[in-house]
Scaffold this motif. Structure first.
Motif, short mmCIF file in Angstrom:
data_model
loop_
_atom_site.label_atom_id
_atom_site.label_comp_id
_atom_site.label_asym_id
_atom_site.label_seq_id
_atom_site.Cartn_x
_atom_site.Cartn_y
_atom_site.Cartn_z
N GLY A 13 0.83 -1.20 0.00
CA GLY A 13 0.00 0.00 0.00
C GLY A 13 0.86 1.25 0.00
O GLY A 13 2.00 1.22 -0.46
N TYR A 14 0.30 2.33 0.56
CA TYR A 14 1.01 3.61 0.58
C TYR A 14 2.00 3.66 1.74
O TYR A 14 1.59 3.75 2.90
N PRO A 15 3.31 3.65 1.48
CA PRO A 15 4.28 3.80 2.57
C PRO A 15 4.13 5.13 3.29
O PRO A 15 4.37 5.22 4.50
N SER A 16 3.72 6.19 2.55
CA SER A 16 3.58 7.51 3.18
C SER A 16 2.48 7.51 4.23
O SER A 16 2.62 8.15 5.28
N VAL A 17 1.38 6.80 3.98
CA VAL A 17 0.30 6.72 4.96
C VAL A 17 0.79 5.99 6.20
O VAL A 17 0.51 6.39 7.34
N ASP A 18 1.52 4.90 5.98
CA ASP A 18 2.09 4.14 7.09
C ASP A 18 3.00 5.01 7.94
O ASP A 18 2.93 5.01 9.18
N ARG A 19 3.86 5.81 7.29
CA ARG A 19 4.79 6.68 8.02
C ARG A 19 4.05 7.74 8.81
O ARG A 19 4.39 8.04 9.97
N ILE A 20 3.04 8.35 8.20
CA ILE A 20 2.29 9.40 8.89
C ILE A 20 1.63 8.86 10.15
O ILE A 20 1.67 9.48 11.23
N LEU A 21 1.01 7.70 10.03
CA LEU A 21 0.35 7.09 11.19
C LEU A 21 1.35 6.79 12.30
O LEU A 21 1.10 7.08 13.48
N ARG A 22 2.48 6.21 11.94
CA ARG A 22 3.48 5.86 12.95
C ARG A 22 4.12 7.09 13.56
O ARG A 22 4.45 7.11 14.76
N GLN A 23 4.32 8.13 12.74
CA GLN A 23 4.89 9.37 13.28
C GLN A 23 3.96 10.02 14.30
O GLN A 23 4.42 10.75 15.18
N HIS A 24 2.68 9.74 14.20
CA HIS A 24 1.71 10.27 15.16
C HIS A 24 1.42 9.27 16.27
O HIS A 24 0.43 9.41 17.00
N GLY A 25 2.29 8.28 16.41
CA GLY A 25 2.20 7.35 17.51
C GLY A 25 1.05 6.37 17.43
O GLY A 25 0.63 5.82 18.46
N ARG A 26 0.54 6.11 16.24
CA ARG A 26 -0.59 5.19 16.09
C ARG A 26 -0.11 3.79 15.70
O ARG A 26 0.87 3.64 14.97
N SER A 27 -0.82 2.79 16.19
CA SER A 27 -0.51 1.41 15.84
C SER A 27 -1.05 1.11 14.45
O SER A 27 -2.17 1.50 14.11
N VAL A 28 -0.23 0.40 13.66
CA VAL A 28 -0.60 0.10 12.28
C VAL A 28 -0.56 -1.42 12.07
O VAL A 28 0.39 -2.09 12.47
N PHE A 29 -1.60 -1.94 11.44
CA PHE A 29 -1.72 -3.38 11.19
C PHE A 29 -1.87 -3.58 9.69
O PHE A 29 -2.93 -3.31 9.12
N PRO A 30 -0.83 -4.08 8.98
CA PRO A 30 -0.95 -4.34 7.54
C PRO A 30 -1.87 -5.53 7.27
O PRO A 30 -1.77 -6.56 7.94
N ILE A 31 -2.74 -5.38 6.27
CA ILE A 31 -3.65 -6.44 5.86
C ILE A 31 -3.37 -6.77 4.39
O ILE A 31 -3.37 -5.88 3.54
N ASN A 32 -3.13 -8.04 4.09
CA ASN A 32 -2.77 -8.45 2.74
C ASN A 32 -3.92 -8.21 1.75
O ASN A 32 -5.10 -8.21 2.13
#
Length: 467
Positions: free
Chosen positions: A200-219
């Motif tokens: 998916g979008y690496p930028s979305v992943d980075r933004i979420l993590r930079q704001h301290g949010r947990s991220v769960f990748p779904i295939n």
């Protein structure tokens, strides 16, 4: 003091007053000018250096402001005692080399658009009309959620083209997804877990993590995000691209759409962020309705931009909030001011109001369909490659045998830009073949571009004559 101490380079990009200021300051710091010594008068130094008295006055004013010299009325300027001044060692600052994007002979960038068919004359007319004293009020701060005129046009367009039902009050305009997404994040509790499509979008992943949010990748697979995996996670918010999954190009099947909406409806804290980034361009079958239009008005946050439909540089995006989140938004963002210039918003609003946006889209659909078909046709002459994700959007996914990194570098070395799927992985994954995103928006000689790429990769072209 010795007037020959200072030499100025009039060819240098550094202003003359700044050169003079630096020269006198360094001389004072290095004790080449004695404490209490009087500086030359502006007239005398002007005659000697052949520069204006204004230039000298600016240099003296800066020295005076920083305490290197003092002024006595109708007498002149005198050097101050440096023992009473903080000494700052002068360091040489190396010029920073600007980061430049690589230039390619052929660039298969999935973000590229066709720039040869943009309606410049029409756009210029709307811009010229707005930049006038009759619209002087646009110089002032506008509405926090974006100009009402534009939000009204967007609401009408979304209903007619995507079946999205919303009022202008539900729309928030901002300068790109990167600016809007952090706002959406703040509408949810800090413990909220976000699910993202993988790849998916690496930028979305980075933004979420930079704001301290947990991220769960779904295939994802050929039918889009695997909802069964989502149901096994503890995510409450999922970010999806159902109309044309980025980057694989998969279209979320009807069954998965129902499953996804049912997942969201099962809990009051669950929401779907639907990124409809390039839904305007579909080449087979009927347009796929937006999730928000499928009984998802209360559970779907709809997002889109004008990046593909108009231009990336416009930096104009928006989201549509369901009523349950709109009240939270208005409470949290009482201080917010729209980040998109008001003039730009009104240009787009007027462009849409008078039907030019629809005309432009219709024209670009035909152009991109021709490019899309030409690209697919060009690759059919190379049976060594496999194409997926070709039903919509402005890129396809190409698979072939080989080492992805080596193929990428060999193309890059020969001035051809291709984009490996591995750049969009959110977690490690293994593929049996090499996969690349192949965009066609900014290509104009597609057959030549494809043949050049295949030549670099040493793939044999099969034609009717070679059978």
């Amino acid at each position: 003091m010795d007037l020959l101490l200072f030499s100025l380079n009039k060819e240098d990009i550094t202003p003359l007053y700044e050169q003079l200021y630096e020269g006198i300051k360094d001389a004072i710091i290095q004790k080449k000018i004695n404490v209490g010594e009087k500086l030359p008068s502006k007239r005398k130094l002007s005659d000697f250096l052949n520069i204006s008295q204004t230039t000298i006055e600016l240099a003296y004013a800066q020295l005076l402001a920083e305490g290197y010299i003092s002024a006595k009325a109708r007498v002149g300027y005198f050097v101050e005692d440096l023992d009473e001044l903080p000494y700052v060692e002068k360091h040489t600052i190396l010029p920073k080399t600007p980061t430049q994007k690589p230039t390619y002979t052929y660039d298969f960038n999935p973000s590229g658009i066709d720039i040869e068919h943009f309606p410049f004359s029409t756009w210029r007319k709307y811009a010229r009309d707005l930049y006038d004293t009759a619209h002087a009020d646009l110089l002032l701060t506008g509405e926090a959620q974006g100009e009402f005129a534009l939000r009204q046009e967007i609401a009408t367009y979304l209903y007619q083209s995507r079946g999205v039902e919303c009022s202008p009050e539900q729309i928030v305009i901002g300068s790109g997804t990167e600016q809007l997404l952090p706002m959406l994040i703040r509408l949810f509790e800090e413990a909220t877990v976000f699910a993202l499509e993988h790849p998916g979008y690496p930028s979305v992943d980075r933004i979420l993590r930079q704001h301290g949010r947990s991220v769960f990748p779904i295939n994802v697979d050929d039918e889009g995000i695997i909802v069964n995996e989502l149901e096994k996670s503890n995510a409450d918010v999922v970010y999806v691209t159902p109309s044309h999954q980025f980057p694989t190009g998969a279209i979320l099947s009807a069954t998965r759409r129902t499953q996804l909406l049912n997942w969201a409806a099962a809990s009051p804290t669950r929401y779907i962020i639907e990124d409809d980034y390039d839904s305007e361009f579909r080449y087979t079958g009927k347009p796929i309705p937006a999730l928000q239009a499928l009984n998802g008005k209360d559970k779907v946050i709809y997002m889109s931009t004008f990046t593909k439909s108009l231009m990336p540089s416009l930096r104009l995006a928006y989201f549509v909030l369901p009523p349950s989140l709109l009240a939270i938004y208005q409470r949290v963002f009482t201080y917010y001011t729209s980040t998109v210039p008001r003039f730009d918003q009104h240009i787009v609003a007027n462009f849409m109001r008078d039907g030019h946006f629809s005309k432009h889209l219709n024209r670009m659909r035909k152009i991109y369909r021709k490019k899309h078909n030409a690209l697919i046709d060009a690759f059919t002459h190379y049976p060594q490659v496999r194409i997926t994700g070709s039903q919509a959007g402005m890129h396809i996914l190409l698979a072939l045998e080989g080492n992805e990194q080596q193929l990428w570098q060999s193309a890059k070395t020969q001035g051809i830009g291709v984009y490996p799927l591995s750049q969009y992985l959110l977690q490690p994954a293994h593929y049996a073949d090499a996969r690349f995103l192949i965009g066609f928006g900014q290509l104009y000689d597609i057959n030549q571009a494809v043949d050049a790429l295949m030549k670099v990769w040493q793939l044999k072209k099969i034609t009717p004559h070679s059978l």
